[in-house]
Enzyme design. Structure first.
Site, mmCIF file in Angstrom:
data_model
loop_
_atom_site.group_PDB
_atom_site.id
_atom_site.type_symbol
_atom_site.label_atom_id
_atom_site.label_comp_id
_atom_site.label_asym_id
_atom_site.label_seq_id
_atom_site.Cartn_x
_atom_site.Cartn_y
_atom_site.Cartn_z
ATOM 1 N N ASP A 104 0.844 -1.195 0.000
ATOM 2 C CA ASP A 104 0.000 0.000 0.000
ATOM 3 C C ASP A 104 0.881 1.247 0.000
ATOM 4 O O ASP A 104 1.732 1.417 0.867
ATOM 5 C CB ASP A 104 -0.883 0.004 1.256
ATOM 6 C CG ASP A 104 -1.860 1.159 1.232
ATOM 7 O OD1 ASP A 104 -2.875 1.048 0.527
ATOM 8 O OD2 ASP A 104 -1.587 2.185 1.895
ATOM 9 N N HIS B 197 -7.583 9.812 -1.549
ATOM 10 C CA HIS B 197 -6.919 9.672 -0.248
ATOM 11 C C HIS B 197 -7.753 10.225 0.915
ATOM 12 O O HIS B 197 -7.818 9.624 1.989
ATOM 13 C CB HIS B 197 -5.548 10.359 -0.309
ATOM 14 C CG HIS B 197 -4.574 9.853 0.700
ATOM 15 N ND1 HIS B 197 -3.223 9.840 0.485
ATOM 16 C CD2 HIS B 197 -4.745 9.341 1.939
ATOM 17 C CE1 HIS B 197 -2.613 9.337 1.552
ATOM 18 N NE2 HIS B 197 -3.526 9.033 2.439
#
Ligand code: A2P
Length: 312
Positions: A51, A112
């Site tokens: 990630d 995000h």
């Protein structure tokens, strides 16, 4: 009690039909050298899920480690994230991320935060920053842009082949509801990556996401920087009972609750031990779940971006 520890191999299915390894390596706050070494050692140990995010500033070493690992690209699951200064042009931001990563595609591209920043005060195309206004506060755009508009652009990205799946991060139930109900919405996010651990068990968000087919991913499962949750007496007690490390208890608590979990470490020994799974009894899973009821909920990652209801 002596138990058997095994490398994690479980996967979860996304609403795209793709498979995501349930345990991945987090890379937030890893320097270039740390990111390269931790990603490379993780993949060598068997991790298949990495990630990252543009704002972490380490996509280049993360991508280099992925390429240097020698593991075929299609056996790895790679995520990166769209920063708030680039929500008006996600494809351009994704292209820049892919260039830094040195990859042709990511498996997952996430918005995000549900926040777009104004770009007026950005100098020299320095988009990977939190721009500030004259008052010194984050330049959050609450008027001209919003995550609904961003999602309308992001949902088109899978058709380009540059992101196999798209999703969101740090979205509350209310913000998800708004996104799903918006007239331009054509796609349910594949994932919602959020802070999630025993002091922030996110039961309502997990329930809601499940009902919509959105996979939850847990970041900061140890409580983020300095891993404060490792000092929780219940976690220490349960770790002693099984003869494992407190971090392994926290990670396996998440694994057993069924979502994707992304512990971050740059320490090779911890990268290795964090990847080990074992069975916690239902009684212990429930006991850990009660910590936040007894102590109250605690969030460790809460940016000071005014005028926008991120978490409610
Ligand atoms: P380090 O990278 O030096 O190992 P989170 O995943 O919740 O964001 O937590 C990350 C923090 O926890 C980092 O400070 C990381 O430091 C630390 N950490 C990661 N794994 C372990 C572990 N097994 N034992 C102790 N601390 C850990």
């Amino acid at each position: 009690m002596s138990i058997q520890l095994k490398n994690s191999s479980a996967t979860v299915k996304l609403n795209t039909g793709a498979i995501i390894p349930q345990l991945g390596l987090g890379t937030w706050r890893s320097s270039d050298e740390e990111a390269y070494n931790s990603v490379l050692s993780a993949i060598k140990l068997g991790y298949r899920h990495i990630d990252s995010a543009a704002i972490y500033g380490n996509e280049e070493p993360v991508g280099k480690a992925i390429r240097d690992s020698g593991v075929p690209r299609n056996e790895l699951f790679v995520t990166t994230k769209l920063w708030g200064t680039q929500q008006r042009n996600p494809e351009k931001a994704l292209d820049a991320s892919l260039k830094r990563l040195g990859l042709d595609y990511v498996d997952l591209y996430l918005i995000h935060w549900p926040i777009a920043f104004k770009t007026d005060n950005i100098k020299d195309d320095d988009y990977l920053t939190v721009p500030t206004g004259k008052d010194g506060k984050a330049d959050v755009d609450v008027k001209d842009w919003n995550f609904v508009k961003t999602w309308e652009l992001v949902q088109e990205l899978p058709a380009t082949g540059k992101a196999k799946a798209v999703g969101v991060s740090n979205f509350s139930v209310n913000n998800l509801k708004e996104l799903l109900a918006s007239p331009g919405n054509k796609l349910v996010p594949a994932c919602n990556q959020v802070e999630l651990h025993p002091l922030l068990p996110q039961d309502e968000l997990i329930e809601f996401s499940k009902s919509k087919g959105i996979v939850i991913e847990a970041y900061s499962p140890l409580g983020s920087n300095g891993s404060p949750l490792l000092k929780e007496p219940v976690i220490i007690e349960v770790a002693k009972k099984y003869g494992v490390e407190p971090a392994q208890v926290l990670i396996n608590w998440g694994i057993q609750r069924g979502y994707v979990i992304l512990p971050k470490s740059v320490n090779p020994k911890r990268v290795e031990s964090n990847f080990k799974v074992f069975d916690l009894s239902k009684e212990d899973v429930d006991r850990i779940h009660k910590i936040s009821k007894e102590q109250g909920v605690k969030r460790f990652v809460h940016p000071d971006w005014p005028s926008f209801p991120i978490f409610e």
